[in-house]
Design a protein around this motif. Structure first.
Motif, PDB file in Angstrom:
ATOM      1  N   MET A 164      59.046  36.726  42.709  1.00  0.00           N
ATOM      2  CA  MET A 164      59.154  37.306  41.333  1.00  0.00           C
ATOM      3  C   MET A 164      58.110  36.939  40.515  1.00  0.00           C
ATOM      4  O   MET A 164      57.656  36.036  40.365  1.00  0.00           O
ATOM      5  N   MET A 165      57.916  38.059  39.869  1.00  0.00           N
ATOM      6  CA  MET A 165      56.585  38.216  39.047  1.00  0.00           C
ATOM      7  C   MET A 165      57.148  38.561  37.421  1.00  0.00           C
ATOM      8  O   MET A 165      57.705  39.645  37.177  1.00  0.00           O
ATOM      9  N   ASP A 166      56.946  37.674  36.703  1.00  0.00           N
ATOM     10  CA  ASP A 166      57.414  37.897  35.211  1.00  0.00           C
ATOM     11  C   ASP A 166      56.390  38.316  34.162  1.00  0.00           C
ATOM     12  O   ASP A 166      55.529  37.477  33.673  1.00  0.00           O
ATOM     13  N   GLU A 167      56.093  39.568  33.983  1.00  0.00           N
ATOM     14  CA  GLU A 167      55.010  39.983  33.192  1.00  0.00           C
ATOM     15  C   GLU A 167      53.704  39.256  33.710  1.00  0.00           C
ATOM     16  O   GLU A 167      52.724  38.941  32.664  1.00  0.00           O
ATOM     17  N   PRO A 168      53.417  39.359  34.979  1.00  0.00           N
ATOM     18  CA  PRO A 168      52.275  38.539  35.247  1.00  0.00           C
ATOM     19  C   PRO A 168      50.733  39.221  34.885  1.00  0.00           C
ATOM     20  O   PRO A 168      49.969  38.223  34.867  1.00  0.00           O
ATOM     21  N   PHE A 169      50.629  40.358  34.453  1.00  0.00           N
ATOM     22  CA  PHE A 169      49.405  40.970  34.146  1.00  0.00           C
ATOM     23  C   PHE A 169      49.306  41.265  32.572  1.00  0.00           C
ATOM     24  O   PHE A 169      48.314  41.664  31.977  1.00  0.00           O
ATOM     25  N   ALA A 170      50.265  40.549  31.797  1.00  0.00           N
ATOM     26  CA  ALA A 170      50.105  41.127  30.213  1.00  0.00           C
ATOM     27  C   ALA A 170      49.212  40.577  29.636  1.00  0.00           C
ATOM     28  O   ALA A 170      48.773  41.116  28.584  1.00  0.00           O
ATOM     29  N   ALA A 171      48.663  39.156  30.016  1.00  0.00           N
ATOM     30  CA  ALA A 171      47.590  38.422  29.107  1.00  0.00           C
ATOM     31  C   ALA A 171      46.097  38.969  29.363  1.00  0.00           C
ATOM     32  O   ALA A 171      45.446  38.617  29.016  1.00  0.00           O
ATOM     33  N   VAL A 172      45.897  39.847  30.367  1.00  0.00           N
ATOM     34  CA  VAL A 172      44.711  40.340  30.664  1.00  0.00           C
ATOM     35  C   VAL A 172      44.207  41.855  30.082  1.00  0.00           C
ATOM     36  O   VAL A 172      45.121  42.502  29.764  1.00  0.00           O
ATOM     37  N   ASP A 173      43.000  42.233  30.172  1.00  0.00           N
ATOM     38  CA  ASP A 173      42.517  43.356  29.478  1.00  0.00           C
ATOM     39  C   ASP A 173      42.948  44.503  30.343  1.00  0.00           C
ATOM     40  O   ASP A 173      43.411  44.354  31.537  1.00  0.00           O
ATOM     41  N   ALA A 174      43.094  45.689  29.708  1.00  0.00           N
ATOM     42  CA  ALA A 174      43.586  46.700  30.318  1.00  0.00           C
ATOM     43  C   ALA A 174      42.774  47.161  31.640  1.00  0.00           C
ATOM     44  O   ALA A 174      43.599  47.653  32.705  1.00  0.00           O
ATOM     45  N   GLN A 175      41.526  46.910  31.772  1.00  0.00           N
ATOM     46  CA  GLN A 175      40.863  47.629  33.144  1.00  0.00           C
ATOM     47  C   GLN A 175      41.297  46.471  33.927  1.00  0.00           C
ATOM     48  O   GLN A 175      41.396  46.851  35.086  1.00  0.00           O
ATOM     49  N   THR A 176      41.209  45.177  33.806  1.00  0.00           N
ATOM     50  CA  THR A 176      41.550  44.300  34.691  1.00  0.00           C
ATOM     51  C   THR A 176      42.856  44.428  35.009  1.00  0.00           C
ATOM     52  O   THR A 176      43.130  44.145  36.391  1.00  0.00           O
ATOM     53  N   ARG A 177      43.706  44.734  34.258  1.00  0.00           N
ATOM     54  CA  ARG A 177      45.273  44.870  34.749  1.00  0.00           C
ATOM     55  C   ARG A 177      45.342  45.705  35.763  1.00  0.00           C
ATOM     56  O   ARG A 177      46.042  45.776  36.919  1.00  0.00           O
ATOM     57  N   LEU A 178      44.715  47.217  35.630  1.00  0.00           N
ATOM     58  CA  LEU A 178      44.676  48.240  36.776  1.00  0.00           C
ATOM     59  C   LEU A 178      44.093  47.585  37.849  1.00  0.00           C
ATOM     60  O   LEU A 178      44.980  47.990  39.084  1.00  0.00           O
ATOM     61  N   THR A 179      42.925  46.864  37.811  1.00  0.00           N
ATOM     62  CA  THR A 179      42.312  46.439  38.950  1.00  0.00           C
ATOM     63  C   THR A 179      43.333  45.350  39.758  1.00  0.00           C
ATOM     64  O   THR A 179      43.756  45.468  41.039  1.00  0.00           O
ATOM     65  N   LEU A 180      44.018  44.620  38.881  1.00  0.00           N
ATOM     66  CA  LEU A 180      44.959  43.641  39.743  1.00  0.00           C
ATOM     67  C   LEU A 180      46.169  44.305  40.161  1.00  0.00           C
ATOM     68  O   LEU A 180      46.968  43.872  41.093  1.00  0.00           O
ATOM     69  N   GLN A 181      46.811  45.425  39.528  1.00  0.00           N
ATOM     70  CA  GLN A 181      47.908  46.142  40.080  1.00  0.00           C
ATOM     71  C   GLN A 181      47.423  46.534  41.614  1.00  0.00           C
ATOM     72  O   GLN A 181      48.234  46.829  42.599  1.00  0.00           O
ATOM     73  N   GLU A 182      46.329  47.263  41.778  1.00  0.00           N
ATOM     74  CA  GLU A 182      45.807  47.600  42.990  1.00  0.00           C
ATOM     75  C   GLU A 182      45.815  46.401  44.043  1.00  0.00           C
ATOM     76  O   GLU A 182      46.224  46.714  45.173  1.00  0.00           O
ATOM     77  N   GLU A 183      45.299  45.539  43.523  1.00  0.00           N
ATOM     78  CA  GLU A 183      45.081  44.338  44.310  1.00  0.00           C
ATOM     79  C   GLU A 183      46.475  43.560  45.047  1.00  0.00           C
ATOM     80  O   GLU A 183      46.519  43.400  46.140  1.00  0.00           O
ATOM     81  N   LEU A 184      47.279  43.848  43.861  1.00  0.00           N
ATOM     82  CA  LEU A 184      48.722  43.301  44.218  1.00  0.00           C
ATOM     83  C   LEU A 184      49.223  44.116  45.296  1.00  0.00           C
ATOM     84  O   LEU A 184      49.952  43.597  46.400  1.00  0.00           O
ATOM     85  N   LEU A 185      49.276  45.300  45.240  1.00  0.00           N
ATOM     86  CA  LEU A 185      49.601  46.287  46.306  1.00  0.00           C
ATOM     87  C   LEU A 185      48.821  45.938  47.802  1.00  0.00           C
ATOM     88  O   LEU A 185      49.612  46.317  48.786  1.00  0.00           O
ATOM     89  N   ARG A 186      47.629  45.944  47.662  1.00  0.00           N
ATOM     90  CA  ARG A 186      46.768  45.626  48.734  1.00  0.00           C
ATOM     91  C   ARG A 186      47.324  44.197  49.479  1.00  0.00           C
ATOM     92  O   ARG A 186      47.548  44.313  50.781  1.00  0.00           O
ATOM     93  N   VAL A 187      47.435  43.195  48.792  1.00  0.00           N
ATOM     94  CA  VAL A 187      48.015  41.819  49.322  1.00  0.00           C
ATOM     95  C   VAL A 187      49.408  42.069  49.797  1.00  0.00           C
ATOM     96  O   VAL A 187      49.973  41.548  50.813  1.00  0.00           O
ATOM     97  N   TRP A 188      50.280  42.901  48.999  1.00  0.00           N
ATOM     98  CA  TRP A 188      51.548  43.041  49.581  1.00  0.00           C
ATOM     99  C   TRP A 188      51.788  43.844  50.708  1.00  0.00           C
ATOM    100  O   TRP A 188      52.573  43.619  51.613  1.00  0.00           O
ATOM    101  N   ASP A 189      50.687  44.792  51.146  1.00  0.00           N
ATOM    102  CA  ASP A 189      50.789  45.280  52.192  1.00  0.00           C
ATOM    103  C   ASP A 189      50.510  44.571  53.430  1.00  0.00           C
ATOM    104  O   ASP A 189      50.935  44.809  54.518  1.00  0.00           O
ATOM    105  N   GLU A 190      49.511  43.634  53.166  1.00  0.00           N
ATOM    106  CA  GLU A 190      49.031  42.806  54.102  1.00  0.00           C
ATOM    107  C   GLU A 190      50.146  41.738  54.310  1.00  0.00           C
ATOM    108  O   GLU A 190      50.257  41.036  55.575  1.00  0.00           O
ATOM    109  N   GLN A 236      46.276  54.553  44.198  1.00  0.00           N
ATOM    110  CA  GLN A 236      44.997  54.101  43.455  1.00  0.00           C
ATOM    111  C   GLN A 236      45.027  54.774  42.205  1.00  0.00           C
ATOM    112  O   GLN A 236      45.214  56.173  42.415  1.00  0.00           O
ATOM    113  N   TRP A 237      44.493  54.163  41.338  1.00  0.00           N
ATOM    114  CA  TRP A 237      44.440  54.533  39.806  1.00  0.00           C
ATOM    115  C   TRP A 237      43.587  56.056  39.894  1.00  0.00           C
ATOM    116  O   TRP A 237      43.960  56.962  39.065  1.00  0.00           O
ATOM    117  N   ASP A 238      42.657  55.964  40.523  1.00  0.00           N
ATOM    118  CA  ASP A 238      41.872  57.145  40.621  1.00  0.00           C
ATOM    119  C   ASP A 238      42.400  58.513  41.126  1.00  0.00           C
ATOM    120  O   ASP A 238      42.078  59.524  40.662  1.00  0.00           O
TER     121      ASP A 238
END
Length: 262
Positions: A164-190, A236-238
């Protein structure tokens, strides 16, 4: 519509109330909500501020009990916190005096996993989060995005059945947030497990989720469950930021969130 998997979490007619004993006040946060979260599903919950999103997560985590209704996991009523449910908060909650490796291994230590084995497992999850080179660093030496990846790795190392994740990326900058979203999906896929993700960001929810549960203004009720159905391989955001399906779903969910009707 995506086929609903065998329920991991069943929320049945749940009302959640915050009680202030000192002031003898009660505040209804969530009202008569029924919802199933499927085995292995990535479910995002969105809604306006004060609609009870984080309160719902707290109840599933076992930190509070329903006023009415019942929350079940694997068919059994949730009576309190448990190692089968891992929580990632916005504030990271890392121990500043421990290294990254020590933070990831801390839950394994409490479970009395032998030192060599817990270090092996901790390094395995750090590698999954692409943090191998940071193992001997301390939290204050890391960026906000890296600290949140440590928090995710620590949660997964405890092998919960649901994260369970409660606003986990809210405290980071916008670009880092996009990267973390992609990373989370990669980890979740694995490492596919059930995920409940609470967010204020409609775009984030549509990007991540199998389904998005939209709550009404507080006291929160379930307004609609939106099936996303966008193939994982294009998340992927691109590529997705201009995808017609993504834009249509984003606008639909945004309209549900902004509409004050009940």
């Amino acid at each position: 519509m995506t086929a609903i998997r065998e329920p991991k979490i069943s929320i049945d007619g749940v009302t959640l109330v915050h009680v202030n004993e000192e002031r003898r006040q009660e505040h209804v946060a969530l009202e008569n909500v029924s919802l199933d979260i499927g085995e292995g599903e990535f479910l995002c919950v969105v809604g306006p501020s004060g609609c009870g999103k984080s309160t719902l997560l707290s109840a599933i985590a076992g930190f509070m009990k329903p006023w009415t209704g019942e929350i079940r996991m694997n068919g059994k009523a949730i009576e309190g916190p448990g190692a089968d449910r891992g929580v990632v908060f916005q504030e990271y909650a890392l121990l500043p005096w421990k290294t990254v490796l020590g933070n990831v291994a801390i839950g394994l230590k409490y479970r009395r996993v032998p030192k060599a084995e817990r270090e092996r497992l901790a390094r395995e999850y750090l590698a999954m989060a692409r943090l191998t080179d940071a193992a001997d660093r301390f939290p204050h030496e890391l960026s906000g995005g890296m600290r949140q990846r440590v928090a995710v790795a620590r949660t997964l190392a405890n092998t919960p059945e649901i994260m369970m994740m409660d606003e986990p990326f809210a405290a980071v900058d916008a670009q880092t947030r996009l990267t973390l979203q992609e990373e989370l999906l990669r980890v979740w896929d694995e490492h596919p497990i059930t995920v409940l993700f609470v967010t204020h960001s409609v775009e984030e929810a549509v990007f991540l989720a199998d389904r998005v549960a939209v709550l009404t203004p507080g006291p929160g009720r379930l307004r609609e469950i939106v099936d996303i159905g966008i193939p994982r391989e294009i998340r992927q955001w691109d590529s997705i930021s201009t995808d017609a399906r993504f834009l249509e779903l984003r606008d639909h969910v945004m309209k549900l969130v902004r509409d004050p009707g009940r």
